[in-house]
Scaffold this motif. Structure first.
Motif, PDB file in Angstrom:
ATOM      1  N   ASP A  32       0.836  -1.197   0.000  1.00 42.97           N
ATOM      2  CA  ASP A  32       0.000   0.000   0.000  1.00 42.97           C
ATOM      3  C   ASP A  32       0.871   1.247   0.000  1.00 42.97           C
ATOM      4  N   GLN A  33       1.869   1.304  -0.880  1.00 43.26           N
ATOM      5  CA  GLN A  33       2.818   2.408  -0.895  1.00 43.26           C
ATOM      6  C   GLN A  33       2.231   3.704  -1.424  1.00 43.26           C
ATOM      7  N   ASN A  34       1.089   3.651  -2.056  1.00 43.02           N
ATOM      8  CA  ASN A  34       0.480   4.863  -2.607  1.00 43.02           C
ATOM      9  C   ASN A  34      -0.680   5.382  -1.777  1.00 43.02           C
ATOM     10  N   GLN A  35      -0.906   4.790  -0.617  1.00 45.44           N
ATOM     11  CA  GLN A  35      -2.051   5.219   0.175  1.00 45.44           C
ATOM     12  C   GLN A  35      -1.857   6.623   0.720  1.00 45.44           C
ATOM     13  N   LYS A  36      -2.936   7.239   1.145  1.00 48.93           N
ATOM     14  CA  LYS A  36      -2.914   8.638   1.561  1.00 48.93           C
ATOM     15  C   LYS A  36      -2.701   8.814   3.058  1.00 48.93           C
ATOM     16  N   ASP A  37      -2.758   7.738   3.828  1.00 49.01           N
ATOM     17  CA  ASP A  37      -2.597   7.863   5.276  1.00 49.01           C
ATOM     18  C   ASP A  37      -1.130   8.038   5.624  1.00 49.01           C
ATOM     19  N   THR A  38      -0.674   9.261   5.558  1.00 51.87           N
ATOM     20  CA  THR A  38       0.720   9.576   5.836  1.00 51.87           C
ATOM     21  C   THR A  38       0.783  10.649   6.907  1.00 51.87           C
ATOM     22  N   GLY A  39       2.018  11.010   7.282  1.00 51.95           N
ATOM     23  CA  GLY A  39       2.195  12.102   8.236  1.00 51.95           C
ATOM     24  C   GLY A  39       1.539  11.815   9.570  1.00 51.95           C
ATOM     25  N   ARG A  40       0.656  12.704   9.999  1.00 44.57           N
ATOM     26  CA  ARG A  40       0.063  12.593  11.322  1.00 44.57           C
ATOM     27  C   ARG A  40      -0.801  11.353  11.488  1.00 44.57           C
ATOM     28  N   LYS A  41      -1.357  10.805  10.388  1.00 47.92           N
ATOM     29  CA  LYS A  41      -2.213   9.629  10.470  1.00 47.92           C
ATOM     30  C   LYS A  41      -1.404   8.336  10.564  1.00 47.92           C
ATOM     31  N   MET A  42      -0.081   8.436  10.379  1.00 44.45           N
ATOM     32  CA  MET A  42       0.749   7.253  10.283  1.00 44.45           C
ATOM     33  C   MET A  42       0.652   6.374  11.518  1.00 44.45           C
ATOM     34  N   TRP A  43       0.621   6.971  12.694  1.00 45.95           N
ATOM     35  CA  TRP A  43       0.668   6.193  13.912  1.00 45.95           C
ATOM     36  C   TRP A  43      -0.550   5.297  14.081  1.00 45.95           C
ATOM     37  N   ARG A  44      -1.652   5.647  13.434  1.00 47.04           N
ATOM     38  CA  ARG A  44      -2.868   4.851  13.581  1.00 47.04           C
ATOM     39  C   ARG A  44      -2.721   3.465  12.961  1.00 47.04           C
ATOM     40  N   SER A  45      -1.897   3.364  11.912  1.00 48.71           N
ATOM     41  CA  SER A  45      -1.784   2.103  11.188  1.00 48.71           C
ATOM     42  C   SER A  45      -0.743   1.161  11.777  1.00 48.71           C
ATOM     43  N   VAL A  46       0.137   1.637  12.681  1.00 51.55           N
ATOM     44  CA  VAL A  46       1.199   0.796  13.191  1.00 51.55           C
ATOM     45  C   VAL A  46       0.645  -0.382  13.983  1.00 51.55           C
ATOM     46  N   ASN A  47      -0.560  -0.251  14.526  1.00 51.45           N
ATOM     47  CA  ASN A  47      -1.145  -1.324  15.328  1.00 51.45           C
ATOM     48  C   ASN A  47      -1.502  -2.556  14.510  1.00 51.45           C
ATOM     49  N   GLU A  48      -1.520  -2.428  13.191  1.00 48.53           N
ATOM     50  CA  GLU A  48      -1.851  -3.579  12.351  1.00 48.53           C
ATOM     51  C   GLU A  48      -0.725  -3.944  11.381  1.00 48.53           C
ATOM     52  N   LEU A  49       0.501  -3.502  11.673  1.00 42.86           N
ATOM     53  CA  LEU A  49       1.641  -3.772  10.811  1.00 42.86           C
ATOM     54  C   LEU A  49       2.657  -4.691  11.480  1.00 42.86           C
ATOM     55  N   MET A  50       3.385  -5.456  10.657  1.00 40.18           N
ATOM     56  CA  MET A  50       4.443  -6.315  11.176  1.00 40.18           C
ATOM     57  C   MET A  50       5.474  -6.561  10.078  1.00 40.18           C
ATOM     58  N   LEU A  51       6.669  -6.940  10.502  1.00 37.71           N
ATOM     59  CA  LEU A  51       7.748  -7.266   9.579  1.00 37.71           C
ATOM     60  C   LEU A  51       7.827  -8.775   9.380  1.00 37.71           C
ATOM     61  N   VAL A  52       7.985  -9.192   8.110  1.00 41.42           N
ATOM     62  CA  VAL A  52       8.159 -10.612   7.792  1.00 41.42           C
ATOM     63  C   VAL A  52       9.248 -10.749   6.735  1.00 41.42           C
ATOM     64  N   ARG A  53       9.782 -11.955   6.620  1.00 39.55           N
ATOM     65  CA  ARG A  53      10.799 -12.202   5.611  1.00 39.55           C
ATOM     66  C   ARG A  53      10.179 -12.125   4.207  1.00 39.55           C
ATOM     67  N   TRP A  54      10.933 -11.543   3.284  1.00 37.86           N
ATOM     68  CA  TRP A  54      10.530 -11.548   1.875  1.00 37.86           C
ATOM     69  C   TRP A  54      10.853 -12.915   1.274  1.00 37.86           C
ATOM     70  N   ASP A  55      12.102 -13.338   1.431  1.00 34.17           N
ATOM     71  CA  ASP A  55      12.535 -14.658   0.977  1.00 34.17           C
ATOM     72  C   ASP A  55      12.680 -15.542   2.213  1.00 34.17           C
ATOM     73  N   LYS A  56      11.816 -16.529   2.328  1.00 33.36           N
ATOM     74  CA  LYS A  56      11.787 -17.353   3.542  1.00 33.36           C
ATOM     75  C   LYS A  56      13.020 -18.224   3.707  1.00 33.36           C
ATOM     76  N   SER A  57      13.829 -18.358   2.649  1.00 34.83           N
ATOM     77  CA  SER A  57      15.041 -19.169   2.741  1.00 34.83           C
ATOM     78  C   SER A  57      16.234 -18.385   3.277  1.00 34.83           C
ATOM     79  N   LYS A  58      16.074 -17.082   3.442  1.00 29.70           N
ATOM     80  CA  LYS A  58      17.162 -16.230   3.927  1.00 29.70           C
ATOM     81  C   LYS A  58      16.827 -15.686   5.314  1.00 29.70           C
ATOM     82  N   PRO A  59      17.849 -15.314   6.106  1.00 26.11           N
ATOM     83  CA  PRO A  59      17.600 -14.774   7.449  1.00 26.11           C
ATOM     84  C   PRO A  59      16.812 -13.463   7.413  1.00 26.11           C
ATOM     85  N   ALA A  60      16.294 -13.082   8.560  1.00 28.87           N
ATOM     86  CA  ALA A  60      15.521 -11.846   8.695  1.00 28.87           C
ATOM     87  C   ALA A  60      16.482 -10.679   8.908  1.00 28.87           C
ATOM     88  N   GLY A  61      17.135 -10.246   7.816  1.00 30.35           N
ATOM     89  CA  GLY A  61      18.066  -9.127   7.869  1.00 30.35           C
ATOM     90  C   GLY A  61      17.479  -7.886   7.232  1.00 30.35           C
TER      91      GLY A  61
END
Length: 460
Positions: free
Chosen positions: A384-413
């Motif tokens: 969702d890189q083009n969404q409009k919720d930026t700046g002051r609204k950003m903190w609202r979305s952090v509650n539903e975000l997480m980091l995951v591996r892109w390539d599952k065969s490589k470490p989480a770097g």
């Protein structure tokens, strides 16, 4: 003659030789410096022009040289040598052949125009209806007391002709409005700089640039600020703590259907002072008596001169690098604090333990999570890189975000983590990169490009 005496004579002879060479080098440098110093004056006088007059005939004669040939001139190439060393000759040539329009030549615009000139921009159109005043000398780039009462556009042209006379400068004492749009924005400028402080005019200019497909950079409020560390370049929709940005956003959306896509220079700092009330010197005088142009409200804005100057310098740097084709990422405006990044780091650890049975392959700490979230994904889901919720609204979305591996065969770097919403992360874990590449080639290419940037910046 003893050995010690011979050694002494040899050393003295060598020293004398070095001294002679050094003296010759210094004299050569001084001679070259003297030649360069007199170059502009001689060039002006040979054409029957007094230095600093900004004569139009002289500009036309220089224009006949052609901007593509300027860098082959010894004086020009030496004047721009630091830029050439920074950009490279081919990229500097792009700058030298470019055409930039600067509208509004006060504290911000004069500094922006000055540094674009010094960067070697080959053609400038300078537009402003106003005159230099005594009170503008605390922030104007080149104006002196002798210039008070002179139109700002002509003042800049006069001084610019002595700094970089090869630049083709068109100075217009003119107000930008819808009736002058076609005249001012014609000629396909490579960039337009909006340094106007009147909302009606600013909105009209920005809308016109969007409609014409012109690259534009807009300056927001620089008055009543003091902190240079809070100045940012971002999309208009991301600017915050700036009343001018808020008004421009509202007007562009309401009147022209434009919600973003315009880069702006603004300050995250809340204004340190309010507009001062108009105080006429005589009872019968009114603010309208002081309007240079009907419809422009008279305002007294407390201004620390350094901040508009920095705004202008930022604008010039942004435009010069864009013209040269230098690729860099502006710092995103992501309003998260360290606790948010620690939460995302902890979620990554818990997710790794759940999926892989251990968190041993988590190769990032909270500080590196900050880089990944803020610099790579700009605080938003990778999907969702083009969404409009930026700046002051950003903190609202952090509650539903997480980091995951892109390539599952490589470490989480740092070069193998993407930011996703919870539901998107679950779907990602149940698919493969080959499937994503086949079904979503654009998304696959975008993520690969972003993660490649992390490899380069971390030298992985």
């Amino acid at each position: 003659m003893g050995e010690r005496a011979k050694e002494w004579l040899l050393a003295a002879g060598a020293g004398a030789a070095v001294g002679a060479l050094s003296a010759a080098a210094i004299m050569n440098l001084l001679s070259r410096s003297k030649r360069r110093e007199g170059y502009v004056r001689e060039l002006l006088e040979s054409n029957g022009i007094t230095a600093g007059t900004g004569n139009a005939r002289f500009s036309r004669q220089l224009g006949a040289i052609g901007s593509s040939d300027l860098l082959s001139d010894e004086v020009v190439s030496e004047q721009l040598t630091r830029n050439i060393q920074f950009f490279g000759m081919d990229s500097q040539k792009k700058v030298t052949e470019s055409y930039v329009v600067v509208i509004g030549l006060g504290g911000v615009g004069s500094h922006a125009a000055s540094m674009l000139l010094r960067s070697g921009v080959g053609r400038l159109l300078l537009v402003d209806f106003d005159q230099v005043s005594l009170s503008s000398l605390n922030r104007h780039a080149v104006a002196t007391r002798d210039d008070v009462g002179t139109p700002k556009a002509l003042c800049l042209k006069k001084h610019f002709s002595m700094i970089y006379p090869e630049c083709q400068i068109d100075a217009r004492v003119q107000l930008y409005d819808p009736s002058s749009e076609a005249e001012i924005l014609s000629g396909q400028p490579d960039f337009v700089l909006d340094c106007i402080d009147n909302i009606d005019t600013k909105v009209a200019l920005l809308a016109a640039c969007v409609r014409r497909g012109l690259k534009v950079l807009s300056a927001m409020g620089a008055g009543a600020r003091a902190d240079p560390t809070r100045i940012r370049v971002a999309d208009l929709r991301e600017s915050s703590n700036d009343p001018l940005s808020r008004s421009v956003r509202y007007r562009l959306k309401k009147e022209h259907g434009i919600e973003g896509g315009i880069p702006v220079v603004f300050s995250l700092e809340k204004p340190k002072a309010k507009l001062l009330p108009f105080q006429a010197s005589k009872e019968e005088e009114t603010p309208s008596d002081y309007q240079v142009v009907p419809g422009f409200r008279v305002r007294i804005i407390p201004v620390l001169g350094t901040i508009p100057a920095i705004f202008g310098q930022v604008m010039a740097s942004y435009v010069a690098t864009q013209l040269a084709g230098l690729d860099f990422q502006t710092e995103p405006v992501v309003n998260l604090d360290l606790d948010h990044y620690r939460i995302l780091h902890q979620r990554l650890i818990e997710h790794e333990e759940l999926i892989y049975g251990t968190a041993e392959q988590v190769l990032v700490d909270a500080e590196e999570v900050m880089y990944i979230v803020k610099e790579l994904w700009r605080g938003r889901s990778a999907r969702d890189q083009n969404q409009k919720d930026t700046g002051r609204k950003m903190w609202r979305s952090v509650n539903e975000l997480m980091l995951v591996r892109w390539d599952k065969s490589k470490p989480a770097g740092v070069s193998n983590l993407i930011l996703l919403k919870f539901s998107e992360a679950d779907a990602h874990e149940s698919t493969t990169l080959d499937q994503i590449k086949e079904k979503e080639p654009e998304f696959y290419s975008m993520v690969s490009r972003v993660l490649k940037r992390a490899e380069v910046e971390f030298a992985l």
